[in-house]
Design a protein around this motif. Structure first.
Motif, PDB file in Angstrom:
ATOM      1  N   CYS A   1       0.832  -1.204   0.000  1.00 24.24           N
ATOM      2  CA  CYS A   1       0.000   0.000   0.000  1.00 24.24           C
ATOM      3  C   CYS A   1       0.869   1.257   0.000  1.00 24.24           C
ATOM      4  O   CYS A   1       1.721   1.422   0.880  1.00 24.24           O
ATOM      5  CB  CYS A   1      -0.905   0.015   1.224  1.00 24.24           C
ATOM      6  N   LEU A   2       0.642   2.125  -0.964  1.00 24.47           N
ATOM      7  CA  LEU A   2       1.300   3.431  -0.994  1.00 24.47           C
ATOM      8  C   LEU A   2       0.496   4.454  -0.198  1.00 24.47           C
ATOM      9  O   LEU A   2       1.009   5.534   0.119  1.00 24.47           O
ATOM     10  CB  LEU A   2       1.460   3.909  -2.437  1.00 24.47           C
ATOM     11  N   GLU A   3      -0.746   4.117   0.102  1.00 23.62           N
ATOM     12  CA  GLU A   3      -1.649   4.937   0.906  1.00 23.62           C
ATOM     13  C   GLU A   3      -2.493   3.985   1.746  1.00 23.62           C
ATOM     14  O   GLU A   3      -2.506   2.779   1.492  1.00 23.62           O
ATOM     15  CB  GLU A   3      -2.591   5.745   0.004  1.00 23.62           C
ATOM     16  N   ASP A   4      -3.224   4.494   2.721  1.00 25.40           N
ATOM     17  CA  ASP A   4      -4.216   3.674   3.403  1.00 25.40           C
ATOM     18  C   ASP A   4      -5.199   3.172   2.347  1.00 25.40           C
ATOM     19  O   ASP A   4      -5.574   3.921   1.446  1.00 25.40           O
ATOM     20  CB  ASP A   4      -4.974   4.489   4.453  1.00 25.40           C
ATOM     21  N   CYS A   5      -5.599   1.909   2.458  1.00 22.16           N
ATOM     22  CA  CYS A   5      -6.433   1.303   1.422  1.00 22.16           C
ATOM     23  C   CYS A   5      -7.666   0.623   1.996  1.00 22.16           C
ATOM     24  O   CYS A   5      -7.620   0.059   3.093  1.00 22.16           O
ATOM     25  CB  CYS A   5      -5.629   0.257   0.649  1.00 22.16           C
ATOM     26  N   GLU A   6      -8.737   0.684   1.227  1.00 24.18           N
ATOM     27  CA  GLU A   6      -9.954  -0.089   1.480  1.00 24.18           C
ATOM     28  C   GLU A   6     -10.214  -0.911   0.229  1.00 24.18           C
ATOM     29  O   GLU A   6     -10.241  -0.362  -0.885  1.00 24.18           O
ATOM     30  CB  GLU A   6     -11.133   0.828   1.785  1.00 24.18           C
ATOM     31  N   LEU A   7     -10.404  -2.205   0.426  1.00 24.03           N
ATOM     32  CA  LEU A   7     -10.537  -3.130  -0.690  1.00 24.03           C
ATOM     33  C   LEU A   7     -11.723  -4.056  -0.477  1.00 24.03           C
ATOM     34  O   LEU A   7     -12.147  -4.282   0.656  1.00 24.03           O
ATOM     35  CB  LEU A   7      -9.265  -3.979  -0.802  1.00 24.03           C
ATOM     36  N   LEU A   8     -12.229  -4.584  -1.575  1.00 19.50           N
ATOM     37  CA  LEU A   8     -13.240  -5.626  -1.533  1.00 19.50           C
ATOM     38  C   LEU A   8     -12.622  -6.854  -2.187  1.00 19.50           C
ATOM     39  O   LEU A   8     -12.201  -6.809  -3.348  1.00 19.50           O
ATOM     40  CB  LEU A   8     -14.504  -5.196  -2.285  1.00 19.50           C
ATOM     41  N   GLY A   9     -12.544  -7.951  -1.436  1.00 21.13           N
ATOM     42  CA  GLY A   9     -11.917  -9.163  -1.942  1.00 21.13           C
ATOM     43  C   GLY A   9     -12.928 -10.242  -2.257  1.00 21.13           C
ATOM     44  O   GLY A   9     -13.938 -10.405  -1.554  1.00 21.13           O
ATOM     45  N   ILE A  10     -12.657 -10.996  -3.317  1.00 20.26           N
ATOM     46  CA  ILE A  10     -13.509 -12.121  -3.701  1.00 20.26           C
ATOM     47  C   ILE A  10     -12.622 -13.327  -3.976  1.00 20.26           C
ATOM     48  O   ILE A  10     -11.539 -13.206  -4.562  1.00 20.26           O
ATOM     49  CB  ILE A  10     -14.388 -11.776  -4.935  1.00 20.26           C
ATOM     50  N   THR A  11     -13.062 -14.497  -3.523  1.00 20.28           N
ATOM     51  CA  THR A  11     -12.313 -15.718  -3.763  1.00 20.28           C
ATOM     52  C   THR A  11     -12.536 -16.206  -5.191  1.00 20.28           C
ATOM     53  O   THR A  11     -13.521 -15.828  -5.843  1.00 20.28           O
ATOM     54  CB  THR A  11     -12.732 -16.843  -2.797  1.00 20.28           C
ATOM     55  N   LEU A  12     -11.665 -17.064  -5.649  1.00 19.06           N
ATOM     56  CA  LEU A  12     -11.819 -17.647  -6.980  1.00 19.06           C
ATOM     57  C   LEU A  12     -13.096 -18.487  -7.036  1.00 19.06           C
ATOM     58  O   LEU A  12     -13.821 -18.457  -8.041  1.00 19.06           O
ATOM     59  CB  LEU A  12     -10.599 -18.497  -7.335  1.00 19.06           C
ATOM     60  N   GLU A  13     -13.375 -19.197  -5.960  1.00 18.03           N
ATOM     61  CA  GLU A  13     -14.583 -20.028  -5.927  1.00 18.03           C
ATOM     62  C   GLU A  13     -15.847 -19.170  -6.070  1.00 18.03           C
ATOM     63  O   GLU A  13     -16.743 -19.508  -6.850  1.00 18.03           O
ATOM     64  CB  GLU A  13     -14.636 -20.838  -4.622  1.00 18.03           C
ATOM     65  N   ASP A  14     -15.899 -18.068  -5.323  1.00 16.60           N
ATOM     66  CA  ASP A  14     -17.074 -17.199  -5.412  1.00 16.60           C
ATOM     67  C   ASP A  14     -17.148 -16.486  -6.753  1.00 16.60           C
ATOM     68  O   ASP A  14     -18.234 -16.295  -7.307  1.00 16.60           O
ATOM     69  CB  ASP A  14     -17.075 -16.176  -4.270  1.00 16.60           C
ATOM     70  N   ARG A  15     -16.009 -16.115  -7.281  1.00 13.83           N
ATOM     71  CA  ARG A  15     -15.963 -15.465  -8.600  1.00 13.83           C
ATOM     72  C   ARG A  15     -16.527 -16.417  -9.661  1.00 13.83           C
ATOM     73  O   ARG A  15     -17.344 -16.026 -10.494  1.00 13.83           O
ATOM     74  CB  ARG A  15     -14.506 -15.096  -8.896  1.00 13.83           C
ATOM     75  N   SER A  16     -16.083 -17.665  -9.614  1.00 12.99           N
ATOM     76  CA  SER A  16     -16.557 -18.672 -10.574  1.00 12.99           C
ATOM     77  C   SER A  16     -18.037 -18.969 -10.373  1.00 12.99           C
ATOM     78  O   SER A  16     -18.793 -19.093 -11.346  1.00 12.99           O
ATOM     79  CB  SER A  16     -15.743 -19.956 -10.422  1.00 12.99           C
ATOM     80  N   LYS A  17     -18.447 -19.074  -9.119  1.00 10.00           N
ATOM     81  CA  LYS A  17     -19.850 -19.340  -8.799  1.00 10.00           C
ATOM     82  C   LYS A  17     -20.744 -18.233  -9.352  1.00 10.00           C
ATOM     83  O   LYS A  17     -21.763 -18.511  -9.995  1.00 10.00           O
ATOM     84  CB  LYS A  17     -20.001 -19.432  -7.281  1.00 10.00           C
ATOM     85  N   LEU A  18     -20.366 -16.985  -9.132  1.00 12.26           N
ATOM     86  CA  LEU A  18     -21.160 -15.864  -9.645  1.00 12.26           C
ATOM     87  C   LEU A  18     -21.198 -15.861 -11.175  1.00 12.26           C
ATOM     88  O   LEU A  18     -22.225 -15.550 -11.773  1.00 12.26           O
ATOM     89  CB  LEU A  18     -20.603 -14.537  -9.135  1.00 12.26           C
ATOM     90  N   GLY A  19     -20.063 -16.199 -11.786  1.00 11.36           N
ATOM     91  CA  GLY A  19     -20.026 -16.259 -13.239  1.00 11.36           C
ATOM     92  C   GLY A  19     -20.962 -17.309 -13.807  1.00 11.36           C
ATOM     93  O   GLY A  19     -21.591 -17.103 -14.853  1.00 11.36           O
ATOM     94  N   LYS A  20     -21.087 -18.424 -13.108  1.00  7.39           N
ATOM     95  CA  LYS A  20     -21.997 -19.486 -13.557  1.00  7.39           C
ATOM     96  C   LYS A  20     -23.459 -19.123 -13.322  1.00  7.39           C
ATOM     97  O   LYS A  20     -24.329 -19.466 -14.114  1.00  7.39           O
ATOM     98  CB  LYS A  20     -21.677 -20.795 -12.827  1.00  7.39           C
ATOM     99  N   GLU A  21     -23.716 -18.437 -12.220  1.00  6.11           N
ATOM    100  CA  GLU A  21     -25.098 -18.140 -11.840  1.00  6.11           C
ATOM    101  C   GLU A  21     -25.673 -16.895 -12.519  1.00  6.11           C
ATOM    102  O   GLU A  21     -26.876 -16.825 -12.743  1.00  6.11           O
ATOM    103  CB  GLU A  21     -25.189 -17.965 -10.321  1.00  6.11           C
ATOM    104  N   LEU A  22     -24.821 -15.920 -12.813  1.00  6.62           N
ATOM    105  CA  LEU A  22     -25.290 -14.656 -13.384  1.00  6.62           C
ATOM    106  C   LEU A  22     -24.538 -14.362 -14.682  1.00  6.62           C
ATOM    107  O   LEU A  22     -23.361 -14.016 -14.650  1.00  6.62           O
ATOM    108  CB  LEU A  22     -25.059 -13.498 -12.404  1.00  6.62           C
ATOM    109  N   TRP A  23     -25.220 -14.495 -15.799  1.00  6.26           N
ATOM    110  CA  TRP A  23     -24.551 -14.250 -17.076  1.00  6.26           C
ATOM    111  C   TRP A  23     -24.035 -12.814 -17.151  1.00  6.26           C
ATOM    112  O   TRP A  23     -23.024 -12.543 -17.806  1.00  6.26           O
ATOM    113  CB  TRP A  23     -25.460 -14.575 -18.258  1.00  6.26           C
ATOM    114  N   LYS A  24     -24.685 -11.875 -16.482  1.00  6.40           N
ATOM    115  CA  LYS A  24     -24.242 -10.484 -16.501  1.00  6.40           C
ATOM    116  C   LYS A  24     -22.869 -10.346 -15.842  1.00  6.40           C
ATOM    117  O   LYS A  24     -22.022  -9.582 -16.305  1.00  6.40           O
ATOM    118  CB  LYS A  24     -25.246  -9.577 -15.784  1.00  6.40           C
ATOM    119  N   PHE A  25     -22.663 -11.082 -14.763  1.00  7.09           N
ATOM    120  CA  PHE A  25     -21.365 -11.033 -14.087  1.00  7.09           C
ATOM    121  C   PHE A  25     -20.301 -11.721 -14.947  1.00  7.09           C
ATOM    122  O   PHE A  25     -19.178 -11.231 -15.063  1.00  7.09           O
ATOM    123  CB  PHE A  25     -21.452 -11.677 -12.695  1.00  7.09           C
ATOM    124  N   GLU A  26     -20.650 -12.828 -15.560  1.00  3.68           N
ATOM    125  CA  GLU A  26     -19.708 -13.524 -16.448  1.00  3.68           C
ATOM    126  C   GLU A  26     -19.315 -12.619 -17.616  1.00  3.68           C
ATOM    127  O   GLU A  26     -18.149 -12.547 -18.000  1.00  3.68           O
ATOM    128  CB  GLU A  26     -20.327 -14.828 -16.968  1.00  3.68           C
TER     129      GLU A  26
END
Length: 189
Positions: free
Chosen positions: A98-123
């Motif tokens: 971090c070059l500055e204080d940071c706020e992040l949103l993290g997603i796992t590969l499993e959840d990323r893949s799951k969302l891609g399968k369930e929601l064509w818009k996300f894929e």
């Protein structure tokens, strides 16, 4: 925090409130202070991160000289991770700090893949973002191979004018593959 992510996704794939709420439920909030590491070499990388606030640098360290080579910056509305480690489950080969204080949103590969399968818009969103990332990488490689220091600097200024004042010149020099002195000459010319 969630508005930036929603705007980011909806620039490609409009969502209903229910769809976005479901997508957001798969993300974890992470806050880090300036100088903290998001990823260190040899880590197991469980998350891909969307930058909500702050600035990060991704770099490798030469084992012999200890010199840092920065290959990516990440600011609001960008994604950061060690992609090889994240997608293949191998130990990280890069560091992200971090070059500055940071706020992040993290997603796992499993959840990323799951969302891609369930929601064509996300894929669709993931596919478009991947293609944009590949074209950006292609341009970066071409300018690093064919361009001189001035070309690389001018390309950086055109592509990321908002980062010139935000990121220390030493780090920009590393990203461009030039010395700090060379960058100063280019900056003042």
């Amino acid at each position: 925090m969630s508005k930036l992510l929603r705007d980011h996704i909806e620039a490609i794939s409009p969502l209903t409130d229910e769809e976005f709420a479901y997508i957001l439920s798969h993300f974890k909030i992470k806050k880090l202070k300036k100088h903290a590491y998001l990823v260190q070499a040899d880590d197991h990388v469980k998350y891909e991160y969307f930058v909500v606030k702050g600035c990060l640098k991704a770099f490798v360290v030469d084992a012999d000289s200890g010199k840092e080579f920065i290959y990516q910056f990440g600011v609001e509305d960008w994604w950061m991770t060690d992609r090889d480690a994240f997608f293949k489950g191998v130990p990280a080969t890069v560091n992200i700090s971090c070059l500055e204080d940071c706020e992040l949103l993290g997603i796992t590969l499993e959840d990323r893949s799951k969302l891609g399968k369930e929601l064509w818009k996300f894929e669709h969103f993931l596919q478009v973002k991947a293609n944009l990332g590949y074209t950006s990488l292609q341009k970066r490689l071409q300018i690093m191979i064919k361009g001189n220091a001035k070309d690389r600097y001018e390309q950086f200024v055109r592509q990321y004018p908002h980062l010139i004042k935000r990121i220390p010149k030493t780090f920009i020099a590393s990203y461009l593959g030039v010395s700090r002195e060379t960058l100063s000459r280019l900056y003042n010319s």
